[in-house]
Design a protein around this motif. Structure first.
Motif, PDB file in Angstrom:
ATOM      1  N   GLU A 258       0.871  -1.358  -0.094  1.00  0.00           N
ATOM      2  CA  GLU A 258       0.059  -0.049   0.171  1.00  0.00           C
ATOM      3  C   GLU A 258       0.876   1.319  -0.019  1.00  0.00           C
ATOM      4  N   LEU A 259       1.990   1.245   0.763  1.00  0.00           N
ATOM      5  CA  LEU A 259       2.856   2.248   0.718  1.00  0.00           C
ATOM      6  C   LEU A 259       3.443   2.751  -0.804  1.00  0.00           C
ATOM      7  N   LEU A 260       3.913   1.306  -1.399  1.00  0.00           N
ATOM      8  CA  LEU A 260       4.421   1.387  -2.758  1.00  0.00           C
ATOM      9  C   LEU A 260       3.474   1.982  -3.619  1.00  0.00           C
ATOM     10  N   LEU A 261       2.297   1.429  -3.490  1.00  0.00           N
ATOM     11  CA  LEU A 261       1.117   2.025  -4.406  1.00  0.00           C
ATOM     12  C   LEU A 261       1.035   3.507  -4.356  1.00  0.00           C
ATOM     13  N   LEU A 262       1.026   4.306  -3.194  1.00  0.00           N
ATOM     14  CA  LEU A 262       0.895   5.353  -3.234  1.00  0.00           C
ATOM     15  C   LEU A 262       2.406   6.234  -3.940  1.00  0.00           C
ATOM     16  N   ALA A 263       3.492   5.609  -3.518  1.00  0.00           N
ATOM     17  CA  ALA A 263       4.544   5.988  -4.196  1.00  0.00           C
ATOM     18  C   ALA A 263       4.613   6.094  -5.574  1.00  0.00           C
ATOM     19  N   VAL A 264       4.000   4.911  -6.409  1.00  0.00           N
ATOM     20  CA  VAL A 264       3.846   4.630  -7.879  1.00  0.00           C
ATOM     21  C   VAL A 264       2.928   5.666  -8.323  1.00  0.00           C
TER      22      VAL A 264
END
Length: 569
Positions: A258-264
Motif C-alpha cells: 500500500e505504501l508502494l502503491l502511493l509512491a507509484v
C-alpha cells in the motif's frame, strides 16, 4: 516358593529369551503380527516436504501480496474527486462567472460553485456547458473522475463503481473459495491469476465508464480469488507454531504494498499506468503452474485420495529420522495423476451445527469490523466539517493496519485467538461510544486519538477474523468458510460508497447502528472455540470437535489435548 518340577515363569507380553544353545527365532517363523502402518496425517504430509522446501513455498505464497494491493486497494486513488469548477475561457474571471455557494454544514465556509456558471457574468446560473477545470493537489493527476468528468450530474457513477468493485470481491470470495475446495488450491490459483491478468489488461484500455465498471468487477473477483487461494495454501503449509508468524509477514507485505502503491501513484500520475504496474507482475506468477514449482496443498491432497498405497508413504518416512530434510524426498513435488475431489456430504455439512455457528459468529464480527472502519476514517469531517487531507487519511489507515498486525503477532499466540478478538472488538465498541456520546465535548486532538484507536482495533479484528476462520474450518470446506467470512466483510464495506452517495447524510445513525452491533458481537465471540497451537481439522467430523471450552474451568495451556481433542488423532 517354586518346586523344582514347576515350569519357569514367562512374561505374558514378551517372548522367552533365547538361550545360547538355541538359535534365535527367525522373522519368518515369528508368529507375532506386525504393527499396521498408519496413514499420514496433515502435519506429517507438511513435514514430509522438508524444511527448505516448506520455507520456499511459503515465500512464494507471500510474494504476490505486494502487487495484489495495486488491484484491490487502488479505488481511493482512482475515484478521488479534486476541487473543480466550470471551464471558462479565462481563469481570471472565475470570481465573476461562477456563483458563490454557502457551506452545507453549520460553520462551514462558502466556496465557488462546482457545477454552475453565469453565461454572461450575470444571473441566472446554468449548468456547466464546456466541461470542468480541476485543481489537482492530491493523488493522481489523471484518474477516472478527471478523465471522464464524473462530477456533478455524473457523480453517481463513482459510488456505483465502488459498489460494483466490492460486489466483485464478494463474488470472487464465494465462487473461487468453493472452487478451491472442489478442484484444488493450485487449479483455483492458476485460474484466478489468468483472469486477473486478462481483466487487468482490459481495465487499462477501457474507453468508457460503463466498460471500466464491468471490467473492474471481473478484476475484483479474480484478484480476490488469488488472495484467498494463496491465504489457504500458505496456512496449510505451516505447522501450528508457524501459522501466526507467516500470516503476519504476509499482512506486513500488503502494508508495504500500500505504501508502494502511493509512491507509484505520485510518480506515474495516470490511473492506467498505475493499474498496469499492478497487473504486469502477475504474469510472472503464472509460472506457478509449471510442475514442481508450486505444488498442490498437501492437506488437500490427503483428502483428495492420492493414488497408490498411502501406507507406503508412512513406511518410507519412518525408515529414516532425516527423511523430512532429504532433498530427494519429492513425493509431493508434483500433483499425482490419479486423484479425485475431496468427498463432501452436503447433508452432513447442513447438520454440522458447530461449524455453522462458528461461521455465523466470525462472519458477523467481520461484517461489523469492516463496516465500522469507514466511520472512524470520516468521523472528524462528518462532525467538524473540516475533512482531513487524503494523504493523512490514507497513511493513517495504512499505519493502523501495520500496527494491528504487529499487535496480533505479539499477543495472539500468548493470550489466544478468542481473547484477543474479544479485546479488539471491545475496544472498537468503546471507541465508538465515546466518540458518539462525547463528540460535543471532545477537542480535535481527542477526536483524532479515539478515531485512530477505533480504526486500529477494527482492522485488528478484521485481520484476526480471517485467521481464526481458516484455523477452525476443516480442510474440506476451508475455502468456502473463509470465503463466506470475507464476503460478509464486503457487505459491511458497502456502507462506505452508499454513504458517499448520500453525501454522508445520516452518518450519526449509521455509526450508532454499527456501535450497537459491535457490542452484540462482543457477546457472540464468547461462543467461539480456541485454536491456539491446535492442528488444522481435516474433515467435517474434525471441525465439529472444535467447541467452546468451559468458561469456569482453568485451562492447562501446556496440555491442550485435555481440553479440546486433537482433530488429527
Amino acid at each position: 516358593m517354586m518346586s523344582p518340577d514347576s515350569p519357569p515363569l514367562v512374561s505374558p507380553s514378551l517372548p522367552p529369551s533365547p538361550t545360547p544353545s538355541s538359535p534365535a527365532p527367525s522373522s519368518t517363523s515369528s508368529s507375532m503380527p506386525q504393527q499396521p502402518s498408519l496413514p499420514p496425517t496433515g502435519e506429517v504430509m507438511v513435514l514430509a516436504l522438508g524444511r527448505r522446501k516448506q520455507r520456499v513455498l511459503i515465500a512464494l505464497s507471500i510474494l504476490p501480496n505486494l502487487f495484489l494491493v495495486f488491484l484491490l486497494s487502488s479505488d481511493p486513488l482512482l475515484t478521488l474527486a479534486s476541487p473543480h469548477h466550470c471551464h471558462l475561457p479565462s481563469p481570471l474571471v472565475v470570481n465573476v462567472s461562477v456563483p458563490w455557494e454557502r457551506g452545507g454544514r453549520p460553520g462551514e465556509a462558502g466556496r465557488p460553485s462546482q457545477c454552475q456558471q453565469y453565461l454572461n457574468g450575470s444571473p441566472p446560473a446554468v449548468d456547466c456547458t464546456a466541461g470542468w477545470d480541476y485543481n489537482v493537489t492530491e493523488g493522481l493527476r489523471n484518474n477516472i473522475v478527471t478523465e471522464w468528468d464524473l462530477v456533478c450530474g455524473q457523480y453517481w457513477l463513482v459510488p456505483v463503481e465502488e459498489v460494483c468493485f466490492i460486489l466483485g470481491v464478494l463474488t470472487g470470495c464465494l465462487g473461487l473459495g468453493y472452487a478451491a475446495d472442489r478442484l484444488g488450491r493450485s487449479k483455483a490459483l492458476l485460474t484466478s491469476l489468468t483472469l486477473s491478468v486478462v481483466f487487468g489488461v482490459l481495465v487499462c484500455v477501457a474507453p468508457y465508464p460503463s466498460v471500466f465498471i464491468a471490467m473492474r468487477f471481473g478484476l475484483a473477483a479474480a484478484s480476490a480469488g488469488v488472495y484467498l487461494t494463496l491465504y489457504l495454501t500458505r496456512l496449510e503449509l505451516c505447522e501450528p507454531g508457524l501459522r501466526l508468524l507467516v500470516t503476519m509477514l504476509a499482512g506486513l507485505l500488503s502494508v508495504a504494498g500500500e505504501l508502494l502503491l502511493l509512491a507509484v501513484a505520485l510518480g506515474c500520475q495516470s490511473w492506467r499506468a498505475l493499474l498496469g504496474v499492478g497487473a504486469a507482475p502477475l504474469t510472472l506468477f503464472l509460472s506457478y503452474g509449471i510442475p514442481g514449482v508450486f505444488p498442490e496443498s498437501p492437506r488437500w491432497l490427503l483428502l483428495a485420495g492420492r493414488s497408490g498405497d498411502m501406507s507406503s508413504f508412512s513406511e518410507r518416512r519412518n525408515s529414516s529420522r532425516d527423511a523430512r530434510d532429504d532433498e530427494s524426498f519429492t513425493e509431493l513435488d508434483s500433483e499425482p495423476s490419479g486423484y479425485s475431489r475431496p468427498r463432501l456430504s452436503f447433508p452432513e455439512l447442513f447438520h454440522s451445527r458447530n461449524i455453522w455457528k462458528n461461521i455465523c459468529v466470525l462472519g458477523f464480527t467481520s461484517f461489523i469490523s469492516h463496516g465500522i472502519s469507514h466511520c472512524y476514517s470520516s468521523f472528524r469531517g462528518d462532525v467538524r466539517g473540516n475533512a482531513p487531507s487524503f494523504y493523512w487519511t490514507y497513511l493513517l489507515s495504512v499505519c493502523a493496519g501495520g500496527g494491528a498486525w504487529l499487535l496480533l503477532w505479539a499477543t495472539v499466540d500468548r493470550f489466544g485467538r478468542r481473547g484477543i478478538l474479544l479485546l479488539s472488538m471491545t475496544m472498537t465498541g468503546l471507541a465508538s461510544l465515546i466518540l458518539l456520546g462525547l463528540m460535543d465535548y471532545l477537542s480535535e486532538t481527542a477526536i483524532t486519538v479515539f478515531s485512530v484507536l477505533g480504526l486500529f482495533s477494527s482492522q485488528a479484528t478484521a485481520s484476526l477474523c480471517i485467521l481464526f476462520t481458516a484455523e477452525i474450518m476443516p480442510t474440506v470446506v476451508r475455502g468456502m468458510g473463509v470465503g463466506v467470512v470475507l464476503a460478509l466483510g464486503c457487505v459491511g464495506r458497502l456502507s462506505s460508497p452508499l454513504m458517499d452517495l448520500r453525501n454522508h447524510y445520516g452518518y450519526f445513525l449509521h455509526h450508532v447502528v454499527y456501535s450497537s452491533l459491535a457490542l452484540l458481537a462482543v457477546l457472540s465471540i464468547l461462543l467461539l472455540p480456541e485454536s491456539k497451537r491446535k492442528a488444522l481439522p481435516q474433515t467435517l467430523a474434525d471441525g465439529e470437535q472444535y467447541r467452546r471450552p468451559p468458561l469456569g474451568r482453568r485451562r492447562r495451556d501446556n496440555v491442550p489435548l485435555l481440553v479440546t481433542p486433537n482433530p488429527e488423532t
